[in-house]
Design a protein around this motif. Sequence first.
Motif, short mmCIF file in Angstrom:
data_model
loop_
_atom_site.label_atom_id
_atom_site.label_comp_id
_atom_site.label_asym_id
_atom_site.label_seq_id
_atom_site.Cartn_x
_atom_site.Cartn_y
_atom_site.Cartn_z
N GLN A 8 0.82 -1.21 0.00
CA GLN A 8 0.00 0.00 0.00
C GLN A 8 0.86 1.27 0.00
O GLN A 8 0.45 2.31 -0.50
N ARG A 34 -0.96 2.39 -3.08
CA ARG A 34 -2.06 3.35 -2.95
C ARG A 34 -1.74 4.64 -3.69
O ARG A 34 -0.60 4.89 -4.09
N LYS A 55 -7.06 3.16 -5.13
CA LYS A 55 -7.63 3.92 -4.02
C LYS A 55 -8.96 3.31 -3.64
O LYS A 55 -9.83 3.13 -4.50
N HIS A 77 -9.68 -2.20 0.69
CA HIS A 77 -8.39 -2.25 -0.01
C HIS A 77 -8.36 -3.42 -0.98
O HIS A 77 -7.92 -3.29 -2.13
N GLU A 106 -4.78 -5.96 0.69
CA GLU A 106 -4.71 -5.82 -0.77
C GLU A 106 -4.89 -7.13 -1.53
O GLU A 106 -5.44 -7.14 -2.63
#
Length: 329
Positions: A8, A34, A55, A77, A106
């Motif tokens: 991230q 991110r 995002k 996420h 993620e």
Amino acid sequence: MRVLVIHQNFPRQFRHVAKAWSERPGWQVVGMGRDTAPGLPELEKTGRLTLIRYKPHRQVHPNQHHYLRRMEDAVLHGQAVARVLLKLKARGFTPDVILAHPGWGETLNAKDVFPNTRLVHYAEWFYNAPAEGNGLDPHWQGADIGFDPEFPVSFDDRALIRAWNALNLLNLDNCDAAISPTHWQKAQHPKAYLDKITVAHEGIDTENLGPDPHAAIKLSSGTVLKAGDPVITYVARNLEPYRGFHQFMRALPAIQKEHKTCHTVIVGRYDVSYGRKPEGAKNWREKMLQEVGSELDPTRTHFLGKVPYEAYKRVLQVSKRHPRNEIPH
């Protein structure tokens, strides 16, 4: 070889390995982070690495149960990353391996998009609380809570980190293999998953890091400290009890009283990464100064806040004494 590296805050722990892989002939390295991730501009400009940003489409719901806020954030996420992965797949990109730090969720759906891609997780941490009822002092068994009797453990604390581990368990189950930087970090994970985890230290850049007899730092007061001067340093991402900041500050008055010319340089943000914020103060720096500030010599106590990497390196090169506050190996 096609490699997808996800963090991230890309690149973080994967900076050096991503750079090394990008230099291998025939390797295609794609990074993912991110929208706030720093990336690797020097590699992106040359085309040796492609960075894709994501995002989450919304924040955690404000009324979410506090045990589940971290899980909802992880799902958001994971959903955002899955949408990006589906687009990559539609364009014909299928990685041979995904290396990821899964701590923010993620890769929750990475295997759903790429079921045949090998998924390797960075198994940095598994939360633990002190056990009770076994005849041992419960204060000193916890790695995350209960490490200091000054901060007693509540039932709510235990319930909270048990819920937090739901994400860690999903990550351990999803991955094909995992890496921990130290044996101690690996040992925090459940025994059922230890066979999946390989210990591989992140390494030390010895060509870049080392003593410099000519190192010096100039403070905002105009004071210049040089290598060889009596300088005590404390460095952490955030100044907080989890990193021993409260103990360091309580020891400092006695150190300054004993050594009349030593300077103390303290580097770190005034926020909280782990644990709670203090009561009666904005941050732990303010809290500890309320407690011991009157006993300190302000002309020899220097808070630098967050500093650039090169400044951080010079601080350590100037340091004469530096207490350890990192995770033990």
